[in-house]
Design an enzyme around this catalytic site. Structure first.
Site, PDB file in Angstrom:
ATOM      1  N   CYS A   1       0.743  -1.063   0.033  1.00 14.27           N
ATOM      2  CA  CYS A   1       0.020   0.150  -0.133  1.00 14.27           C
ATOM      3  C   CYS A   1       0.851   1.314   0.028  1.00 14.27           C
ATOM      4  O   CYS A   1       1.521   1.612   1.069  1.00 14.27           O
ATOM      5  CB  CYS A   1      -0.760  -0.118   1.297  1.00 14.27           C
ATOM      6  SG  CYS A   1      -1.912   1.537   1.435  1.00 14.27           S
TER       7      CYS A   1
ATOM      8  N   CYS B   1      -0.404   4.000   2.308  1.00 12.34           N
ATOM      9  CA  CYS B   1      -0.110   3.887   3.733  1.00 12.34           C
ATOM     10  C   CYS B   1       1.406   4.035   3.948  1.00 12.34           C
ATOM     11  O   CYS B   1       1.769   4.419   5.136  1.00 12.34           O
ATOM     12  CB  CYS B   1      -0.526   2.439   4.078  1.00 12.34           C
ATOM     13  SG  CYS B   1      -1.826   1.711   3.506  1.00 12.34           S
ATOM     14  N   ASP B   2       2.353   3.656   3.128  1.00  8.59           N
ATOM     15  CA  ASP B   2       3.464   3.524   3.660  1.00  8.59           C
ATOM     16  C   ASP B   2       4.877   4.441   2.902  1.00  8.59           C
ATOM     17  O   ASP B   2       5.957   4.421   3.186  1.00  8.59           O
ATOM     18  CB  ASP B   2       4.013   1.929   3.526  1.00  8.59           C
ATOM     19  CG  ASP B   2       3.291   1.077   4.531  1.00  8.59           C
ATOM     20  OD1 ASP B   2       2.881   1.677   5.526  1.00  8.59           O
ATOM     21  OD2 ASP B   2       3.085  -0.039   4.185  1.00  8.59           O
TER      22      ASP B   2
END
Ligand code: NAP
Length: 312
Positions: A134, A137-138
């Site tokens: 993701c 997300c990261d």
């Protein structure tokens, strides 16, 4: 196990929560079973601009939070549990979970899909320690680091471009020598100066000491292997994997007709088993989006209500 619900919904993503909302509003006793946390894939999305009514501030988590509240407001109950086995035939369906067994007159399967893994040694070990599925997300963890993206489809190339906003350099590792991504996406990617491409290549192993810092990459044409090691000052790099999704239907194998793992339904979300419906990414369909998942959930819940009426 005494209560027999009108509707049991497996999965609390957009399809399951929409089904919960519609079933609850129809005054059907409803239980949603979710294995981890509400939202499914959408909670990994930082921005949702294609769900009707969503404006700039909408993210996956904010949309899902409201969907969850709305389903609960109309009386849908929820348990966090993992489905281990199902008995779908007959008038009462049984869902066996890790922590309990639940029964319902109807079942709506809205279990969604999850990212495909590379399947190489080290992948599990370094998930969250360099390996991610993701970008939204990261990506921020890799500000000014080197990052590798696995895959050649729309998702891989779009996410790779997103990652260039953070990473120093983004290298797409693709198993062939041409991308599958749409030409318009490819054109943008080839113009991006921070992006590089490693053709005919697959990752064979991910390694490191606590954090991901090296990997073995094999040339698919020559079989030649080489080790890529993190820059000494960085000490780590990122590997983002976007090689497709697979439906979460293992538990339904042998119980329902599956097509490449996806559940077949008609336009009313009915499977071939009376009283069993499927909604969202888990079913065979042409467009897997939040809006189509939510629509599926609504249809499935209304049809579950009709099924109950007809069987009473
Ligand atoms: P996809 O289109 O199926 O692409 C998967 C990519 O991963 C392919 O390039 C494939 O290689 C590669 N791959 C598959 N298994 C692999 C393995 N074991 N090892 C290495 N590489 C592997 O999946 P996606 O990109 O997730 O997209 C899914 C769907 O969502 C598509 O219909 C896509 O159009 C859509 N989507 C659209 C957008 C957009 O329109 N903006 C954005 C994201 C996704 P090969 O090419 O060699 O098969």
């Amino acid at each position: 196990m005494s209560k027999i619900y009108d509707v049991i919904i497996i999965g609390a993503g957009p399809a399951g929560l929409s089904a919960g909302l519609y079933a609850g509003r129809a005054r059907l006793s409803t239980l949603i079973i979710e294995k981890a946390k509400d939202g499914g894939q959408i909670v990994q999305t930082a921005e949702i601009e294609n769900y009707p009514g969503s404006l700039e501030e909408e993210s996956g988590p904010t949309l899902i939070e409201r969907m969850s509240k709305q389903a609960a407001h109309f009386g849908a109950e929820k348990v966090f549990d993992t489905v281990l086995d199902v008995e779908l035939q007959g008038d009462v369906k049984t869902i066996k979970c890790e922590n309990g067994t639940y029964q319902g007159k109807t079942v709506i399967i809205a279990a969604g899909a999850s990212p495909v893994n590379i399947g190489c040694p080290g992948e599990k070990e370094f998930t969250g320690k360099g390996v991610s599925y993701c970008a939204t997300c990261d990506a921020a963890f890799f500000e000014d680091f080197e990052v590798y993206v696995v895959g050649g489809g729309d998702a891989a190339v779009e996410e790779a471009m997103y990652l260039t906003k953070f990473a120093r350099k983004v290298t797409v590792i693709h198993r062939r020598n041409e991308l599958r991504a749409a030409k318009s996406i490819q054109e943008k990617a080839f113009k991006n100066e921070k992006m590089d491409f490693m053709w005919d290549s697959v990752i064979k192993e991910l390694k490191g000491d606590g954090l991901l810092s090296s990997m073995i990459v094999e040339n698919t044409k020559t079989g030649e292997q080489r080790e890529i090691v993190a820059d000494e000052e960085d000490g780590l790099f990122g590997v983002f994997v976007f090689i497709g999704f697979k439906p979460q239907t293992e538990v339904f194998e042998g119980k329902l007709a599956l097509e490449k793992g996806y559940i077949r339904t008609d336009d009313d979300m009915k499977t071939e088993i009376p009283g069993v419906f499927a909604a969202g990414d888990v079913r065979v369909k042409s467009l897997r989006q939040v809006v189509t998942a939510a629509a599926d959930g609504a249809i499935a819940a209304v049809q579950a209500g009709k099924y109950i009426e007809e069987h009473e």
